[in-house]
Structures are given as structure tokens and as C-alpha cells.
Scaffold this motif. Structure first.
Motif, PDB file in Angstrom:
ATOM      1  N   GLY A 499      20.084  47.163  -6.838  1.00  0.00           N
ATOM      2  CA  GLY A 499      20.012  47.904  -5.525  1.00  0.00           C
ATOM      3  C   GLY A 499      21.150  48.262  -5.210  1.00  0.00           C
ATOM      4  O   GLY A 499      22.580  48.210  -6.027  1.00  0.00           O
ATOM      5  N   HIS A 500      21.619  48.642  -3.884  1.00  0.00           N
ATOM      6  CA  HIS A 500      22.713  48.994  -3.358  1.00  0.00           C
ATOM      7  C   HIS A 500      23.722  47.611  -3.041  1.00  0.00           C
ATOM      8  O   HIS A 500      25.085  48.169  -2.967  1.00  0.00           O
ATOM      9  N   SER A 501      23.364  46.334  -3.287  1.00  0.00           N
ATOM     10  CA  SER A 501      24.102  45.563  -2.709  1.00  0.00           C
ATOM     11  C   SER A 501      24.007  44.238  -3.788  1.00  0.00           C
ATOM     12  O   SER A 501      23.020  44.176  -4.550  1.00  0.00           O
ATOM     13  N   SER A 502      25.127  43.548  -4.042  1.00  0.00           N
ATOM     14  CA  SER A 502      25.196  42.566  -4.860  1.00  0.00           C
ATOM     15  C   SER A 502      24.602  41.487  -4.504  1.00  0.00           C
ATOM     16  O   SER A 502      24.735  40.987  -3.217  1.00  0.00           O
ATOM     17  N   VAL A 503      24.223  40.449  -5.154  1.00  0.00           N
ATOM     18  CA  VAL A 503      23.641  39.344  -4.905  1.00  0.00           C
ATOM     19  C   VAL A 503      24.047  37.996  -5.394  1.00  0.00           C
ATOM     20  O   VAL A 503      24.798  38.139  -6.527  1.00  0.00           O
ATOM     21  N   PRO A 504      23.952  36.878  -4.684  1.00  0.00           N
ATOM     22  CA  PRO A 504      24.740  35.710  -5.373  1.00  0.00           C
ATOM     23  C   PRO A 504      24.081  34.785  -6.577  1.00  0.00           C
ATOM     24  O   PRO A 504      24.735  33.974  -7.124  1.00  0.00           O
ATOM     25  N   ALA A 505      22.840  35.072  -6.502  1.00  0.00           N
ATOM     26  CA  ALA A 505      21.877  34.430  -7.462  1.00  0.00           C
ATOM     27  C   ALA A 505      20.772  35.376  -7.982  1.00  0.00           C
ATOM     28  O   ALA A 505      20.301  36.107  -7.344  1.00  0.00           O
ATOM     29  N   THR A 506      20.329  35.420  -9.372  1.00  0.00           N
ATOM     30  CA  THR A 506      19.312  36.063  -9.947  1.00  0.00           C
ATOM     31  C   THR A 506      18.042  35.391  -9.353  1.00  0.00           C
ATOM     32  O   THR A 506      17.674  34.295  -9.823  1.00  0.00           O
ATOM     33  N   TRP A 507      17.303  36.285  -8.851  1.00  0.00           N
ATOM     34  CA  TRP A 507      15.764  35.928  -8.237  1.00  0.00           C
ATOM     35  C   TRP A 507      14.871  36.132  -9.320  1.00  0.00           C
ATOM     36  O   TRP A 507      14.742  37.364  -9.611  1.00  0.00           O
ATOM     37  N   PRO A 508      14.140  34.998  -9.939  1.00  0.00           N
ATOM     38  CA  PRO A 508      13.383  35.380 -10.910  1.00  0.00           C
ATOM     39  C   PRO A 508      11.869  36.080 -10.364  1.00  0.00           C
ATOM     40  O   PRO A 508      11.462  35.536  -9.329  1.00  0.00           O
ATOM     41  N   LEU A 509      11.466  36.886 -11.054  1.00  0.00           N
ATOM     42  CA  LEU A 509      10.209  37.088 -11.044  1.00  0.00           C
ATOM     43  C   LEU A 509       9.219  35.894 -11.037  1.00  0.00           C
ATOM     44  O   LEU A 509       9.227  35.298 -11.953  1.00  0.00           O
ATOM     45  N   LEU A 510       8.239  36.028 -10.091  1.00  0.00           N
ATOM     46  CA  LEU A 510       7.432  34.734 -10.240  1.00  0.00           C
ATOM     47  C   LEU A 510       6.140  35.157 -11.346  1.00  0.00           C
ATOM     48  O   LEU A 510       5.695  35.926 -11.512  1.00  0.00           O
ATOM     49  N   ASP A 511       6.072  34.039 -12.314  1.00  0.00           N
ATOM     50  CA  ASP A 511       4.775  33.910 -13.192  1.00  0.00           C
ATOM     51  C   ASP A 511       4.381  32.673 -13.025  1.00  0.00           C
ATOM     52  O   ASP A 511       4.784  31.653 -12.560  1.00  0.00           O
ATOM     53  N   MET A 512       2.908  32.644 -13.271  1.00  0.00           N
ATOM     54  CA  MET A 512       2.312  31.355 -13.153  1.00  0.00           C
ATOM     55  C   MET A 512       2.491  30.321 -13.961  1.00  0.00           C
ATOM     56  O   MET A 512       2.196  29.147 -13.554  1.00  0.00           O
ATOM     57  N   SER A 513       3.234  30.332 -15.074  1.00  0.00           N
ATOM     58  CA  SER A 513       3.522  29.406 -16.159  1.00  0.00           C
ATOM     59  C   SER A 513       4.640  28.369 -15.547  1.00  0.00           C
ATOM     60  O   SER A 513       4.677  27.377 -15.530  1.00  0.00           O
ATOM     61  N   THR A 514       5.601  29.058 -14.642  1.00  0.00           N
ATOM     62  CA  THR A 514       6.743  28.430 -14.159  1.00  0.00           C
ATOM     63  C   THR A 514       6.828  28.206 -12.949  1.00  0.00           C
ATOM     64  O   THR A 514       7.199  27.447 -12.184  1.00  0.00           O
ATOM     65  N   GLN A 515       6.097  29.296 -12.155  1.00  0.00           N
ATOM     66  CA  GLN A 515       6.087  29.318 -10.621  1.00  0.00           C
ATOM     67  C   GLN A 515       7.401  29.324 -10.134  1.00  0.00           C
ATOM     68  O   GLN A 515       7.792  28.549  -9.116  1.00  0.00           O
ATOM     69  N   GLN A 516       8.454  30.099 -10.370  1.00  0.00           N
ATOM     70  CA  GLN A 516       9.885  30.037  -9.973  1.00  0.00           C
ATOM     71  C   GLN A 516       9.911  30.724  -8.701  1.00  0.00           C
ATOM     72  O   GLN A 516       9.248  31.591  -8.298  1.00  0.00           O
ATOM     73  N   TYR A 517      10.652  29.976  -7.792  1.00  0.00           N
ATOM     74  CA  TYR A 517      11.100  30.683  -6.578  1.00  0.00           C
ATOM     75  C   TYR A 517      12.816  30.525  -6.415  1.00  0.00           C
ATOM     76  O   TYR A 517      13.280  29.768  -6.959  1.00  0.00           O
ATOM     77  N   LEU A 518      13.159  31.246  -5.284  1.00  0.00           N
ATOM     78  CA  LEU A 518      14.476  31.099  -4.859  1.00  0.00           C
ATOM     79  C   LEU A 518      14.634  30.358  -3.624  1.00  0.00           C
ATOM     80  O   LEU A 518      14.110  30.611  -2.546  1.00  0.00           O
ATOM     81  N   ASN A 519      15.761  29.414  -3.994  1.00  0.00           N
ATOM     82  CA  ASN A 519      16.092  28.550  -2.740  1.00  0.00           C
ATOM     83  C   ASN A 519      17.204  29.255  -1.937  1.00  0.00           C
ATOM     84  O   ASN A 519      18.385  29.140  -2.515  1.00  0.00           O
TER      85      ASN A 519
END
Length: 549
Positions: A499-519
Motif C-alpha cells: 500500500g502507501h506505507s513501508s513495513v518492517p516485516a512481511t505479515w503472512p496470510l493466515l492459513d490453518m496448516s501453519t496458523q502464522q501470526y505477526l508479533n
């Protein structure tokens, strides 16, 4: 130095002179004019305060369209909050005529158009709250100026009825309840119909809110009445599944009989509607000091209910209505601290020990419907890593974990799973805010182990470290810039990374196999990704205990 000041003043004057402005805006109710605030060279934010989106609501009635006005409405003053009890619960303040909204529109050298729109829903336990939040020296917590400017999005904050006037229900058609929910829905529909005139894209609306506001966001994407109106949603520290956010069996008779003297037969609703709004507001069940045996948050008895209309079924069964909505939601890692410290006061005192028995008492209150076996099961799980001589820090942190899990994290994770497994085109993003509390450490009221408490996220989402820089450190400005970037990118594209702004880490899309989240913290990189947030405790509350019934 004088030369620099002169140059800065000249540049600001040039920016002000060149700042784009919408001027007089035509809405369905009439013409409105806001105030243009310069925020930098060729940049400004145009603010519209106190635009009515519905008429003054009748007692226990759905909101109705505003009749409109003649001339130009000078939208330069915030409207009163909806009528509510004071903090001490001794009197009322606010107004019955309260269904107004506020709009922040960012401009560059030209007038903005087709901007993403973010609608803010405030928290307050469905009992209190206002569209601008707390105010200190005209610095409103929920001012959208910083977020609008930095994210290049339109911010809208809306009001809705709270307490008895917003949520009392008799469980039937005589007094169905959910009036505050209908207010929110009327505001969403108004924005959809009118926001193009302010430079917004009506087909790119994101709801966001915190606590009861986060739960409200969840309700608004679950009701069938918002089909096609909401593109994306952000729930911070609250969803409809939280135990304080939904009541299966609300008993209006406590209000009707004990407080205002109405009968409990078929005439109850008519009797209640004949009583003045201030008296009804004061008739709300009081929020009392809690204890381990009677947690204070359980006193929040006025909530949305299944009414067969706004909410046709239990919220857990309505996630199919959000299948096409992108959803970003999460929790603060110690969201339960402020509440559990009320129930177990020793938690809030550095020099006071917390008895282990207090944790057992709190768990007994949370599991009383499931019985003694559930109590033993939960206590064993939470203390399994203690060892023979747990420290006071271990005991206190465990107490906070219990409160955080039960009141916030587990129901929010459940909503994450329900959305992820029922979504079609809608994407799911999950987060944990883990920044240490600014009130923790030597010389401060909290122990140094206290993390992100309930409401700690608000100051960062609304850019307060930039508005009042002396109150914050550089790391807090970093965290605020990260959260504003993720939130507004998500509103723009449905992906917090793009989008309009840069971010410090790539936030993964959640899927039920890994259930990843951003800390989320003030020090982020691509190692800020984790998996399966407190999964053993999520399973404990959602599967193991439920299997006992």
C-alpha cells in the motif's frame, strides 16, 4: 536560527495557501463545511465534526433518517456523547441526540478522490464511550488526523447508543435490543451513500475498533444487514465471542423492577418507554469491584443479543456472512492485566504476594458452568511448568495469562479460525501486540514484566507518539509508525504489507496448516513471525473443557 524560522514559516504559509480543500460538501441531509488544517508543505487534513447521520433516536427504537437542514452546516464542533453514566456511576452526562460522525480527509496539492475509508467504532464495554475518546488539553485519543495524513486514508468516527438505551432487551419483539448496533449500521450505510462527496471510495470501506468496538466490528460483518457495504475489518482486543461481549439470556427485569418500578408482565416494555432517558441510564447494572470469586468483567450485562433480525443466530454460526470480507484481528499479550488486577488486587502491587489459591478461585469462577473437573483440568494446565517453588513473578504472570486467555485471546483466536475456515475471497491476518507497558519498570506502577495491557494499542494506532512527542521515546514512534502502516495498507489493499506505507516485516496470510501470526513490537524484522498462538490453551478452553459437557 532566525533565518531557519523565517524559512519554515514561509514554507508553512506556502503550504497553507496551496492546500487543497473540498470547500462546501453536499450530503443527503444538506451542505456541510469543515475546517482545513495544514500539516506540512502542500499537505492538509480537512476535518468535519458533528455531521448527523440519523435523527435523534426514540427510546428503544431503531435510528431513523435525519430530516436534513437548510443552509450550510458548519461542521467544526464535536457533538455530545450518547447519554451514559459517569465514571463514578453517580450521575449521567451526554445527550439523547447523539447520532453524529466525524470525518478526516487528507489532501496533497490537489483535492483527494477515491481514497480508502476507515470507520472507527469505540470501546467501553457497551456501557460507556464516545466517538472522540478521552480528551486532554484538546488532544482527543481518537482524533483521526495523524492516521489520515500518514496513511492517506479517510478516517470516520461514529457514535452509537450505549448502556440501557443501547442494549436493553426483553428477548422479544416488544423490546428486542441491539439499538446501539443499529446505530452503527446506520452510520456505515450513511458513509457508503455519502463518502464519495468527501473524496472517499464507497466500495473500499474498512471498519476498525477496539475492545467492545472490536466486538462491534465483528458483529457488523456477521449481520446480514451489511452485505456489500464492508470490504475489510479490523478487530483489536475484542470479538463477539468474548464472554463479556454477548449474552444468551439477558434479564431486563433487573432494570425494570428493581430500578424503575415497572411490572414484569406484557406491559413492561410500554412502561419502560414511558420513563425518561436519564432515569433509564442510571438503571444500568453497576460495574462493581471484582474478586477472584466474582470477576468484575462479568458485571457487563448489557450487550448485543440474538434478536432474529440484526443477529439472526449465535455469532459463531454467522461467519459465512463475512466470507468475502478481509479480516485483520488480534490481541495484546497482557490484555487481561487491568481486569485481573481488579479481581486479584495483589497483582497490581509490586511488594505484595499473590496467593496461588486466588488463581484457583478465579479459574473456579470462569469454569463454574463446567464444574469441578474443568477447574482441576485448567489449574493443572496453567501450573504444569511451574516446578516445586514458583516465584511470585511466575504466579502473577500466570494469573494475567488466565485472564487474558479467557477474556480475550481464546475467543479472538476462535474468531480467527472461524473466519479462516469459512472465508471464500476474504483473507485473514492475525497479530499479537507484545510491546512492554509504558507503565512498567523501576519507579513506575507496574512490575517490569508487564507487557501490552488492554487499550495500550490505541495510542499507537492513532499516532500519539507523534502528536505529543515528549511523552514517548523513539521506539514508541517506531511502533506507532508500524501499526499505522499495517492498518492503512490493509485498508487500502486488503494486504497489510502492500500500500502507501513501508513495513518492517512481511505479515503472512493466515492459513490453518501453519496458523502464522505477526508479533508486533517496536523492534521488528522477519523473525517477528510466530505460529499457533498459545495453542495448548486455546484447545484447553475450546475443546477439552467443552468435551466435559
Amino acid at each position: 536560527m532566525d533565518t531557519l524560522r523565517t524559512l519554515a514559516a514561509l514554507l508553512l504559509a506556502l503550504g497553507t495557501a496551496s492546500a487543497a480543500s473540498l470547500g462546501v460538501v453536499q450530503t443527503e441531509g444538506g451542505s456541510v463545511q469543515g475546517q482545513n488544517i495544514p500539516v506540512g508543505l502542500f499537505r492538509s487534513v480537512e476535518v468535519f465534526k458533528g455531521i448527523p447521520f440519523a435523527a435523534k433516536p426514540g427510546l428503544f427504537q431503531k435510528p431513523q433518517p435525519h430530516p436534513g437542514w437548510s443552509g450550510i452546516l458548519k461542521a467544526t464542533k464535536f457533538a455530545s456523547r450518547c447519554l451514559q453514566m459517569s465514571a463514578l456511576q453517580t450521575n449521567t452526562f451526554g445527550s439523547e441526540d447523539c447520532l453524529y460522525l466525524n470525518i478526516w480527509v487528507p489532501h496533497g496539492s490537489t483535492v483527494s478522490s477515491d481514497l480508502p475509508v476507515m470507520i472507527w467504532l469505540y470501546g467501553g464495554g457497551f456501557l460507556v464511550g464516545g466517538s472522540m475518546g478521552p480528551n486532554f488539553l484538546n488532544n482527543y485519543l481518537y482524533s483521526g488526523q495523524e492516521l489520515a495524513d500518514r496513511g492517506n486514508v479517510i478516517i470516520v468516527s461514529v457514535a452509537y447508543r450505549v448502556g440501557v438505551l443501547g442494549f436493553l432487551s426483553a428477548g422479544d419483539s416488544s423490546l428486542p435490543g441491539n439499538y446501539g448496533m443499529w446505530d452503527q449500521q446506520a452510520a456505515i450505510a450513511w458513509v457508503h451513500r455519502n463518502i464519495r462527496s468527501f473524496g472517499g471510495d464507497p466500495n473500499n470501506i474498512t471498519l476498525f475498533g477496539e475492545s467492545a468496538g472490536g466486538a462491534s466490528v465483528n458483529y457488523q460483518i456477521l449481520t446480514p444487514h451489511n452485505k456489500g457495504l464492508i470490504r475489510r475489518a479490523i478487530s483489536q482486543s475484542g470479538v463477539s465471542l468474548c464472554p463479556w461481549a454477548f449474552k444468551n439470556n439477558m434479564n431486563p427485569r433487573d432494570v425494570a423492577v428493581q430500578k424503575v418500578g415497572c411490572p414484569t408482565d406484557h406491559t413492561m416494555a410500554d412502561c419502560l418507554k414511558a420513563i425518561d432517558a436519564e432515569t433509564l441510564t442510571m438503571a444500568a447494572p453497576r460495574v462493581k469491584q471484582g474478586s477472584p470469586d466474582h470477576p468484575g468483567v462479568m458485571n457487563l450485562l448489557l450487550t448485543p443479543v440474538v434478536d432474529g433480525d440484526f443477529l439472526p443466530d449465535h455469532p459463531s454460526k454467522l461467519f459465512h456472512n463475512a466470507a468475502e470480507v478481509d479480516y485483520l484481528l488480534g490481541v495484546n499479550n497482557m490484555d487481561g492485566h487491568i481486569f485481573t488486577s481488579q479481581d486479584i488486587p495483589s497483582l497490581g502491587h509490586k511488594d505484595e504476594d499473590t496467593p496461588v489459591e486466588d488463581l484457583r478461585r478465579l479459574l473456579r469462577a470462569y469454569t463454574k458452568e463446567e464444574g469441578p473437573v474443568a477447574l482441576d483440568m485448567t489449574f493443572a494446565e496453567y501450573t504444569s511448568a511451574w516446578g516445586p517453588s514458583p516465584s511470585q513473578e511466575t504466579i502473577k504472570k500466570t494469573a494475567v495469562d488466565i485472564g487474558t486467555d479467557y477474556l480475550f485471546l481464546v475467543p479472538i483466536e476462535t474468531a480467527v479460525y472461524l473466519h479462516a475456515t469459512t472465508a471464500t475471497s476474504g483473507r485473514t491476518f492475525s497479530y499479537l501486540l507484545s510491546e512492554p507497558s509504558m507503565l512498567a519498570g523501576p519507579g513506575k506502577p507496574y512490575d517490569d514484566w508487564v507487557g501490552s495491557d488492554h487499550m495500550d494499542d490505541l495510542q499507537f494506532v492513532f499516532g500519539k507518539p507523534f502528536v505529543t512527542p515528549k511523552a514517548y521515546a523513539d521506539k514508541h514512534r517506531a511502533l506507532s509508525s508500524y501499526m499505522m502502516a499495517y492498518w492503512t495498507n490493509f485498508a487500502r489493499t486488503g494486504d497489510p504489507n502492500e500500500g502507501h506505507s513501508s513495513v518492517p516485516a512481511t505479515w503472512p496470510l493466515l492459513d490453518m496448516s501453519t496458523q502464522q501470526y505477526l508479533n508486533i513490537t517496536s523492534d521488528m524484522n522477519n523473525d517477528s513471525i510466530s505460529e499457533k498462538m498459545r495453542l495448548p490453551f486455546v484447545k484447553l478452553w475450546t475443546q477439552d473443557i467443552q468435551s466435559l459437557q
